[in-house]
Design an enzyme around this catalytic site. Structure first.
Site, mmCIF file in Angstrom:
data_model
loop_
_atom_site.group_PDB
_atom_site.id
_atom_site.type_symbol
_atom_site.label_atom_id
_atom_site.label_comp_id
_atom_site.label_asym_id
_atom_site.label_seq_id
_atom_site.Cartn_x
_atom_site.Cartn_y
_atom_site.Cartn_z
ATOM 1 N N HIS A 190 -8.518 1.798 -1.010
ATOM 2 C CA HIS A 190 -8.940 1.792 -2.408
ATOM 3 C C HIS A 190 -8.886 0.374 -2.969
ATOM 4 O O HIS A 190 -8.077 -0.445 -2.536
ATOM 5 C CB HIS A 190 -8.063 2.730 -3.260
ATOM 6 C CG HIS A 190 -6.603 2.418 -3.189
ATOM 7 N ND1 HIS A 190 -5.809 2.771 -2.126
ATOM 8 C CD2 HIS A 190 -5.780 1.780 -4.067
ATOM 9 C CE1 HIS A 190 -4.559 2.379 -2.338
ATOM 10 N NE2 HIS A 190 -4.515 1.766 -3.510
ATOM 11 N N HIS B 270 -8.573 -1.796 -6.560
ATOM 12 C CA HIS B 270 -8.234 -1.781 -7.982
ATOM 13 C C HIS B 270 -9.108 -2.804 -8.710
ATOM 14 O O HIS B 270 -9.159 -3.977 -8.316
ATOM 15 C CB HIS B 270 -6.772 -2.165 -8.206
ATOM 16 C CG HIS B 270 -5.782 -1.170 -7.681
ATOM 17 N ND1 HIS B 270 -5.255 -0.167 -8.467
ATOM 18 C CD2 HIS B 270 -5.219 -1.045 -6.456
ATOM 19 C CE1 HIS B 270 -4.401 0.538 -7.747
ATOM 20 N NE2 HIS B 270 -4.360 0.032 -6.516
ATOM 21 N N GLN C 141 0.853 -1.186 0.000
ATOM 22 C CA GLN C 141 0.000 0.000 0.000
ATOM 23 C C GLN C 141 0.888 1.235 0.000
ATOM 24 O O GLN C 141 1.730 1.411 0.879
ATOM 25 C CB GLN C 141 -0.924 0.025 1.224
ATOM 26 C CG GLN C 141 -1.855 1.231 1.235
ATOM 27 C CD GLN C 141 -2.740 1.289 2.483
ATOM 28 O OE1 GLN C 141 -2.437 0.641 3.488
ATOM 29 N NE2 GLN C 141 -3.810 2.052 2.415
ATOM 30 N N THR C 142 0.710 2.119 -0.978
ATOM 31 C CA THR C 142 1.504 3.343 -1.077
ATOM 32 C C THR C 142 0.669 4.600 -0.851
ATOM 33 O O THR C 142 1.202 5.643 -0.484
ATOM 34 C CB THR C 142 2.179 3.445 -2.463
ATOM 35 O OG1 THR C 142 1.172 3.388 -3.479
ATOM 36 C CG2 THR C 142 3.170 2.298 -2.652
ATOM 37 N N VAL C 143 -0.638 4.514 -1.064
ATOM 38 C CA VAL C 143 -1.538 5.646 -0.831
ATOM 39 C C VAL C 143 -2.318 5.386 0.456
ATOM 40 O O VAL C 143 -3.016 4.375 0.554
ATOM 41 C CB VAL C 143 -2.511 5.827 -2.017
ATOM 42 C CG1 VAL C 143 -3.478 6.982 -1.743
ATOM 43 C CG2 VAL C 143 -1.739 6.064 -3.301
#
Length: 280
Positions: free
Chosen positions: A93, A95, A87-89
């Protein structure tokens, strides 16, 4: 901001008061869509039950639209929570990635199991323990109601067992009495057959009663049984085959063998007596 609708460059799929769906800046494949809750939530487990329902419905709705519009060969639904999970954000969310044979996406799983069988059983027990304890803490009244439903089935099985015995006694009296007075071997055999049929039926009632008692004990003990489930096989070990015939211990039970055993022996005695008279 995308959720607020302030980014004019966003390719917005749709927006509701709870959820927004849009194309990322660099789609991995044609139709790659992100579905996010409008409220800022960094961790998947922090979603409320209502938000989880809204997001889930949006994911399903978007996936159906993608499948219908683009006819991909497949579809990945990807959600990552935590840095170790890529997870980078820091906003939940999902996809939705349409897939075609030979596309540029590369997803792979490591070969072999991460744990041996014993470790997997321990992991399973730990997860189920937390899962069920959380559910029980939310609605303790549900467990009591669940137990009352199971007890009602147990009571019905017990009453059915008593009824089968009550129906059998006059049948046995009539067939054996008629067979003796009229010297009818066929009626005597019919009486024996009736005992066998009612005995197997009664033993099955006992088997079902025991299964539901096991389910009752598991629910009362807080084991991971789905809420309000009346499926007694859930209380059995995984992989157990359902057997609808009475087991040996059911047939040998004090409620079966001591009652039906003497009746069948009496019937065989009548049959033997009639055969002896026929060939004497």
């Amino acid at each position: 901001m995308i959720v607020a609708g302030d980014d004019a460059h966003t390719r917005l799929v749709y927006r509701s008061p709870e959820v927004t769906a849009f194309f990322p800046l660099e789609p991995a494949t044609r139709g790659h869509t992100l579905v996010v809750p409008n409220r800022h939530v960094a961790d998947l487990t922090d979603l409320t039950a209502r938000e989880a329902q809204d997001v889930g419905e949006a994911v399903l709705r978007s996936a159906r639209a993608i499948r219908s519009a683009l006819s991909p060969d497949g579809l990945n639904v990807i959600q990552s929570t935590g840095e170790a999970a890529t997870q980078t954000v820091p906003h939940v969310h999902f996809h939705l990635v349409p897939r075609w044979t030979g596309d540029r996406m590369t997803l792979s799983w490591p070969a072999g199991a991460a744990e041996d069988d014993q470790a997997q059983n321990q992991t399973l027990a730990a997860i189920q323990s937390v899962l069920f304890s959380e559910a029980g803490a939310v609605a303790p009244e549900d467990r009591r109601q669940h137990l009352s439903f199971i007890q009602a089935v147990i009571t019905r099985m017990s009453q059915a067992s008593s009824s089968s015995k009550s129906w059998l006694l006059p049948i046995v009296t009539l067939t054996y009495g008629y067979a003796i007075t009229k010297k009818s071997l066929l009626v005597a055999l019919l009486g024996c057959l009736a005992i066998l049929v009612f005995g197997v039926l009664d033993a099955n009632y006992l088997k079902q009663e025991r299964a539901f008692r096991k389910l009752y004990d598991d629910v009362a003990a807080g084991r991971p049984i789905p809420a309000f489930s009346l499926n007694p096989t859930l209380a059995s070990p995984a992989g157990t085959r359902q057997n609808y015939w009475p087991d040996r211990r059911d047939l040998r039970s004090w409620a079966i063998a001591p009652f039906y055993g003497p009746l069948i022996l009496a019937g065989l005695g009548v049959v033997g007596w009639l055969l002896s008279r026929r060939y004497s």
